[in-house]
Design an enzyme around this catalytic site. Structure first.
Site, short mmCIF file in Angstrom:
data_model
loop_
_atom_site.label_atom_id
_atom_site.label_comp_id
_atom_site.label_asym_id
_atom_site.label_seq_id
_atom_site.Cartn_x
_atom_site.Cartn_y
_atom_site.Cartn_z
N TYR A 16 0.84 -1.21 0.00
CA TYR A 16 0.00 0.00 0.00
C TYR A 16 0.87 1.25 0.00
O TYR A 16 0.67 2.16 -0.81
CB TYR A 16 -0.92 -0.03 1.22
CG TYR A 16 -1.80 1.19 1.35
CD1 TYR A 16 -2.95 1.31 0.57
CD2 TYR A 16 -1.49 2.21 2.23
CE1 TYR A 16 -3.76 2.42 0.68
CE2 TYR A 16 -2.29 3.33 2.34
CZ TYR A 16 -3.44 3.43 1.57
OH TYR A 16 -4.23 4.53 1.68
N LYS A 20 1.44 4.25 -3.00
CA LYS A 20 1.22 5.68 -2.80
C LYS A 20 2.40 6.51 -3.29
O LYS A 20 2.23 7.51 -3.99
CB LYS A 20 0.94 5.99 -1.33
CG LYS A 20 -0.36 5.40 -0.83
CD LYS A 20 -1.52 5.99 -1.58
CE LYS A 20 -2.83 5.47 -1.06
NZ LYS A 20 -3.95 5.94 -1.84
N ASN A 45 -5.76 9.03 8.37
CA ASN A 45 -6.85 8.12 8.70
C ASN A 45 -8.20 8.82 8.60
O ASN A 45 -8.67 9.44 9.55
CB ASN A 45 -6.64 7.54 10.10
CG ASN A 45 -5.43 6.64 10.14
OD1 ASN A 45 -5.53 5.46 9.86
ND2 ASN A 45 -4.27 7.21 10.44
N VAL A 60 -9.64 1.42 10.62
CA VAL A 60 -10.03 0.97 11.94
C VAL A 60 -11.35 1.59 12.41
O VAL A 60 -12.12 0.94 13.12
CB VAL A 60 -8.88 1.21 12.94
CG1 VAL A 60 -8.68 2.68 13.22
CG2 VAL A 60 -9.07 0.43 14.22
N ARG A 75 -12.58 -4.58 19.08
CA ARG A 75 -11.38 -5.36 19.42
C ARG A 75 -10.16 -4.54 19.03
O ARG A 75 -9.93 -4.29 17.85
CB ARG A 75 -11.42 -6.70 18.71
CG ARG A 75 -12.60 -7.57 19.15
CD ARG A 75 -12.70 -8.89 18.42
NE ARG A 75 -11.45 -9.60 18.31
CZ ARG A 75 -10.88 -10.34 19.27
NH1 ARG A 75 -11.49 -10.47 20.43
NH2 ARG A 75 -9.73 -10.94 19.07
N VAL A 76 -9.39 -4.13 20.02
CA VAL A 76 -8.25 -3.25 19.83
C VAL A 76 -6.97 -4.07 19.87
O VAL A 76 -6.71 -4.79 20.83
CB VAL A 76 -8.21 -2.16 20.93
CG1 VAL A 76 -7.00 -1.25 20.75
CG2 VAL A 76 -9.51 -1.36 20.93
N PHE A 77 -6.17 -3.97 18.83
CA PHE A 77 -4.91 -4.70 18.75
C PHE A 77 -3.86 -4.07 19.66
O PHE A 77 -3.99 -2.92 20.09
CB PHE A 77 -4.39 -4.72 17.32
CG PHE A 77 -5.09 -5.71 16.42
CD1 PHE A 77 -6.24 -6.38 16.80
CD2 PHE A 77 -4.59 -5.97 15.17
CE1 PHE A 77 -6.87 -7.28 15.97
CE2 PHE A 77 -5.20 -6.87 14.31
CZ PHE A 77 -6.34 -7.53 14.72
N ARG A 84 -2.37 7.61 15.95
CA ARG A 84 -2.74 7.95 14.58
C ARG A 84 -3.23 9.39 14.54
O ARG A 84 -3.54 9.99 15.55
CB ARG A 84 -3.86 7.04 14.06
CG ARG A 84 -3.53 5.57 13.98
CD ARG A 84 -2.50 5.28 12.90
NE ARG A 84 -2.24 3.88 12.73
CZ ARG A 84 -1.31 3.19 13.37
NH1 ARG A 84 -0.54 3.77 14.25
NH2 ARG A 84 -1.13 1.90 13.13
#
Length: 187
Positions: A16, A20, A45, A60, A75-77, A84
């Site tokens: 990705y 860019k 974001n 997210v 669900r937070v990693f 961010r």
């Protein structure tokens, strides 16, 4: 062993970023060949009303908002402290208009601008703000992670302020409270 298996099971997003920068190089080469001007807007974001439901490609915010809509906890990693810069879709739209209106005033070549709020917010804060605003379940820290993910991604919007007159107007608290109850669209 479980860590290695988990690491391999998540697709790597590094292509990705390469795509860019390649786009900017193509645009810059075209400007050089044609004596033209262009503005590259580097969106950070982006979130806001009308985000697609249940797709990891919208970021997210869409993932958390979709979980809340299903009655699940976001669900937070990792530990939720990943930083961010979240920018509201209406601010992004305004940056686009400014770029279109002002490209003729820019020098020959490519001029890049970060389209960002300039406000750092953690992934955990985002999940908590969305859940609280929607009256949903509190976020759950999973300890999982995405392979090749960058822990902190922040941007300076200073060049966009100077070069375009762009400043984000919608802060994360306001924008996320709006997103928490906004309808989602199917892809």
């Amino acid at each position: 062993m479980a860590t290695d298996q988990r690491r391999r099971s998540v697709p790597a997003p590094h292509g990705y970023a390469a795509s860019k920068i390649a786009q900017e190089h193509y645009a810059s080469a075209w400007c050089t060949l044609e004596g033209a001007r262009t503005i590259a807007l580097r969106y950070h974001n982006v979130y806001g009303p009308g985000m697609p439901a249940d797709t990891p490609y919208a970021g997210v915010a869409a993932i958390f908002r979709s979980a809340i809509a299903r009655g699940e906890a976001p669900r937070v990693f990792e530990d939720g402290q990943q930083v961010r810069d979240f920018v509201h879709v209406r601010d992004v739209a305004r940056a686009n208009v400014l770029a279109i209106e002002q490209v003729a005033d820019h020098p020959i070549g490519l001029t890049p601008y970060n389209v960002a709020s300039g406000t750092t917010f953690t992934i955990g804060q985002m999940a908590s703000t969305l859940a609280a605003s929607a009256g949903g379940h509190a976020p759950v820290l999973t300890g999982d992670y995405r392979a090749f993910d960058v822990r902190h991604v922040v941007a300076s919007p200073e060049a966009a302020k100077v070069g375009l007159g762009f400043e984000a107007e919608i802060g994360p608290e306001q924008g996320l409270a709006e997103l928490a109850t906004a309808p989602l669209r199917s892809r």
